[in-house]
Design an enzyme around this catalytic site. Sequence first.
Site, PDB file in Angstrom:
ATOM      1  N   GLY D 145      -4.033   0.204  -0.459  1.00  0.00           N
ATOM      2  CA  GLY D 145      -4.980  -0.637   0.271  1.00  0.00           C
ATOM      3  C   GLY D 145      -4.259  -1.481   1.310  1.00  0.00           C
ATOM      4  O   GLY D 145      -3.046  -1.700   1.227  1.00  0.00           O
ATOM      5  N   CYS D 146      -5.007  -1.959   2.287  1.00  0.00           N
ATOM      6  CA  CYS D 146      -4.394  -2.711   3.388  1.00  0.00           C
ATOM      7  C   CYS D 146      -3.796  -4.028   2.872  1.00  0.00           C
ATOM      8  O   CYS D 146      -2.635  -4.336   3.120  1.00  0.00           O
ATOM      9  CB  CYS D 146      -5.408  -2.966   4.499  1.00  0.00           C
ATOM     10  SG  CYS D 146      -6.981  -3.679   3.958  1.00  0.00           S
ATOM     11  N   TYR D 147      -4.606  -4.801   2.154  1.00  0.00           N
ATOM     12  CA  TYR D 147      -4.088  -6.064   1.614  1.00  0.00           C
ATOM     13  C   TYR D 147      -2.899  -5.819   0.674  1.00  0.00           C
ATOM     14  O   TYR D 147      -1.863  -6.477   0.803  1.00  0.00           O
ATOM     15  CB  TYR D 147      -5.182  -6.818   0.859  1.00  0.00           C
ATOM     16  CG  TYR D 147      -6.226  -7.504   1.690  1.00  0.00           C
ATOM     17  CD1 TYR D 147      -5.891  -8.513   2.593  1.00  0.00           C
ATOM     18  CD2 TYR D 147      -7.576  -7.196   1.549  1.00  0.00           C
ATOM     19  CE1 TYR D 147      -6.879  -9.182   3.327  1.00  0.00           C
ATOM     20  CE2 TYR D 147      -8.561  -7.859   2.281  1.00  0.00           C
ATOM     21  CZ  TYR D 147      -8.212  -8.850   3.169  1.00  0.00           C
ATOM     22  OH  TYR D 147      -9.173  -9.514   3.878  1.00  0.00           O
TER      23      TYR D 147
END
Lengths: 335, 335, 335, 335
Positions: D145-147
Amino acid sequence: MITAGIFGATGFTGYELVQILEKHPDVQIQFATSQSFSGQWLSDIYAQAPHLPLISGEEAPLDQVDVVFLCLPHAAAAETAVTALDAGCKVIDLSADFRLDEPDVYAQWYGREHPAPHLLETAVYGLTEWSRVQLPGAELVAVPGCYPTSVLLALRPLFQTGFTLSGPIIADSKSGVSGAGRKANETTHFINVTDNFSPYKIGQAHRHQPEIEQVINWWQEDAPPVIFSPHLLPVPRGILSTIYVTLSEPFDLDEIQTHYQNAYANEPFVCILPPGKLATLAHVTHTNKCVIGLTQAGNTLILTSAIDNLLKGAAGQAVQNMNVVFQIDETTGLT
Amino acid sequence: MITAGIFGATGFTGYELVQILEKHPDVQIQFATSQSFSGQWLSDIYAQAPHLPLISGEEAPLDQVDVVFLCLPHAAAAETAVTALDAGCKVIDLSADFRLDEPDVYAQWYGREHPAPHLLETAVYGLTEWSRVQLPGAELVAVPGCYPTSVLLALRPLFQTGFTLSGPIIADSKSGVSGAGRKANETTHFINVTDNFSPYKIGQAHRHQPEIEQVINWWQEDAPPVIFSPHLLPVPRGILSTIYVTLSEPFDLDEIQTHYQNAYANEPFVCILPPGKLATLAHVTHTNKCVIGLTQAGNTLILTSAIDNLLKGAAGQAVQNMNVVFQIDETTGLT
Amino acid sequence: MITAGIFGATGFTGYELVQILEKHPDVQIQFATSQSFSGQWLSDIYAQAPHLPLISGEEAPLDQVDVVFLCLPHAAAAETAVTALDAGCKVIDLSADFRLDEPDVYAQWYGREHPAPHLLETAVYGLTEWSRVQLPGAELVAVPGCYPTSVLLALRPLFQTGFTLSGPIIADSKSGVSGAGRKANETTHFINVTDNFSPYKIGQAHRHQPEIEQVINWWQEDAPPVIFSPHLLPVPRGILSTIYVTLSEPFDLDEIQTHYQNAYANEPFVCILPPGKLATLAHVTHTNKCVIGLTQAGNTLILTSAIDNLLKGAAGQAVQNMNVVFQIDETTGLT
Amino acid sequence: MITAGIFGATGFTGYELVQILEKHPDVQIQFATSQSFSGQWLSDIYAQAPHLPLISGEEAPLDQVDVVFLCLPHAAAAETAVTALDAGCKVIDLSADFRLDEPDVYAQWYGREHPAPHLLETAVYGLTEWSRVQLPGAELVAVPGCYPTSVLLALRPLFQTGFTLSGPIIADSKSGVSGAGRKANETTHFINVTDNFSPYKIGQAHRHQPEIEQVINWWQEDAPPVIFSPHLLPVPRGILSTIYVTLSEPFDLDEIQTHYQNAYANEPFVCILPPGKLATLAHVTHTNKCVIGLTQAGNTLILTSAIDNLLKGAAGQAVQNMNVVFQIDETTGLT
């Protein structure tokens, strides 16, 4: 390999030029100058910049380069151009110094005598799509202003049609904040820009107005006057010009649309939109493209023309010119 | 105390109206409707909204109010207007339904027969500064469109001068995103708006073009055509119109400047800027003002005119009209 | 009628104060000063400002006012405070000069000896909701910093609960650009702010950190250290603080929620959101409110606290304090 | 030449992937799918997109490609992964379907049974810098995921130091709007984003929290819990995470700084800033880089970590993984 030097590398235009030339397969950057930051690195100024040393203009090793790019204030640019030409370099000047061909007009708009009027004949006005014949081997190229680029590319094909115009040509232009330069002042303070939109120097008060008018008069003697109205947009980059040209008699938009498509059919950096489509900043930011849409309202042709002011309106067109000057593929480093 | 109901209170215009009327010392809000959110509270929709219950339009107790404000889609507005007038309410309509006085023109631009053509004669076009005589006691007021307000207030004094115009009137207008409404769609997606700037329906394609042209023709028969070019700005609110009017003969800007200042000398909500100053959004956002600057370029008069599209361009002007209809001080609740 | 003078009226905070006081029914502005713009009008600086003359600080007629507001740089504020108090004026100081009660701490963080240490005992720390008892009749009020206001109002009720904390209190705060002041510099250049987000002076390096820590230690001896991390948001105004407080043992969020609601039940400017809701800038911009939401993650209480930095974080809280000092309704002029 | 297909090419992530792969010297895009826009061209959707035809997922010629990229909603991605693996393609999945290794945890957070639990063992968690050994030849890669990418790259070196942590790890993260996807809704409406800043799903409520916690537990059994607080920034792209890690005992920042620099010394896409510097979005937007700064506050280490959510947080890392899977230079197409 073309060796190049950049004068004024820390302004927005100079930095953009560095970014292009760093990836240009046929160019080697030999030096980058900065009056304010000499002794530092470009990466001290811009978070994503390469680690390039900044020297003062006086230190620039002109004997090591084939070409210099001038991203300097007007007047300073002309003076550096003289020195660089004397040293045998080709000069691509991004300032306004060699755009106007009459020293008197220059004096009137820039508030001082032209620093090198003898070079005005030498300089090629580098609106690449129009000047392509004169560019190969040119010694001195004047890169057009950002606003004029957006307006002139949109108008050029019209002046090949034989139509006569009625009333003034009106260019209502809107530019992002990078056009105002890197210097921090009231105009560029975030609080004064965000949530705001401001016209400035509208009518016949901005220095790009005589530049546009001059080129149009090259294309057609006794062309109508130009009204040019710049506005400041709360965006970082991009220019959109909405241009109103009233013709003397009724016209067929399809015919003009076809003419425009043909006129730019082989141009890598000019895109005529399909009928009914309008140019927007989203079409052009971070590209060297000029995107143009055509609309009709009675006898008035409305052109929407968009460019990235830092690329096609400055550093991109500068490199496009350099490519033609050195007779390499015109798109090299720009796609 | 004037009792009021608001139809369509959850749109941007309706919510702005609630905010004004909540603080208006002579008005009591009796009800607020919403088709999508009936049964909920306005404070569920807007973080700073008052705790106002939302009812459906059908439940609206028309017998409890002196006036209704219609912030409804066109056609729906006309239908509600009929019902409200029958119930004895005055109607301030913020939709387009009663702005055009020809049902045929309405049908052409809005794609359907006018729902209540018999009311077109009754409706007063509420450009307050111009309609003030007709407003007191009026039963039905059509609040002008946001763009037309910015353009018409800027043009009005010119049509009192006896000058004749040459060529089309060109209004190059730029609006913030709230003009596109509360509905989420591609046009209003943050990613499509921010860092972008887009023309849309330019020339003679936007519904506000015939509205502007109609009013100008009230002022002067055989007035020149209007070219109207809206653009979407990456800001929440505000409209700036840059208007080009070419006169048939040379003119003296000082004279026109003086005429404009006199024409609006007693207007609380119109401000003519000093010579040389240009209108910006920063002059007007969050106010009911229209700020106008005048510039000359040859025989062309360039007007810059700024309003807040949600206030002077909608809810503010609606309340200004209401104040005049009910013959209370025109500025009440608006400063 | 309270007569007031404003020192430093052209900064963002000073201008905001003018806007509030112009509409305050119990206040008459007698003068407004500016070092850079004396001799001009406030309307020369801000497009929507009233036509208020700007005088130099030296010309200020202190004998004509009951109270002065100081929107001056630190040190300059203390010096003016001395003069104004001597002239019999009450002083509401929006600078940092009287916030820290230890001259040594001031010297350490502000890089100079405190200009008026004898006044530190006199000054009331004007976090209105907490200082209400000391304010009536006070001679000198230190308006808290913007960040500390957002953090302290969110923490205050927790220190009345008897819970013990484990580990540092972490305040991760984000502020709009107006917090950086009116001066144009690299930090406030549009190009450096838009599309960007930057932390600065995080940890224990920002001057508001010792201010927060001092107040927390007033509330509880041996409170844990404070970590304070400010960030610059690409918005004009507003602060959101996300605050992490880890308790020594498990807790029931409902219980703390109820405690917070009770603690602020009668506060006109503090709003505890319902369970599950989080504070955002949209709740508070252009208001004097502090909006607080509570969330739980294990033994950690997470507070989201939002204010408008120019209002509740500066000019609004200053007027709120003034209202209490002069014993008029605390909300006058602020709703 | 690697032949590739893209499922879900019209979302922000899919479009970013097209842009990278179009210029990737070793990749040929064979097809791009879209459920909503099949039959149209990618250039109909994005102003600058190449003229790529969009087909439906069912039509995808899996036999013509070596690898497929899945930019699909969760569950749909897993189903397509099964089909593509059966057809002999390698799969780079940008959805969440193969990030969590426990089907139960997936069911809890994604609200449904895992569609292909038998593949969880096969999938490599593609945090490239950490998974490099497992990637060459891998059949199925789960792009983080990006985060989590921004948080995990910043934390990874710390878990090689032998320090023990005290209290929860707190990641206060801020993301641009492209993270919310291309779908127009209230969250992404310009009016709700601009001039605003909002936390959402803070604490332990966002699906990326268990993902972060899982990976940390791979690195250290019994690691402390993770508190993860996302916020929505009014910018188009970029994530900045400010991460607070409290150690059990005092530490020397210089030592940790050196350790981080060594840990990432050979990583082309991770940059440790010099002491005292903080990561910002401006360091990373439009690049595949993760830039990390280290700060100390008592026993707490504060990490600032920035990535472009669409590149290093999605499409860029996906291609980085693909390069390693196919054993070509890891930076190809990404600089």
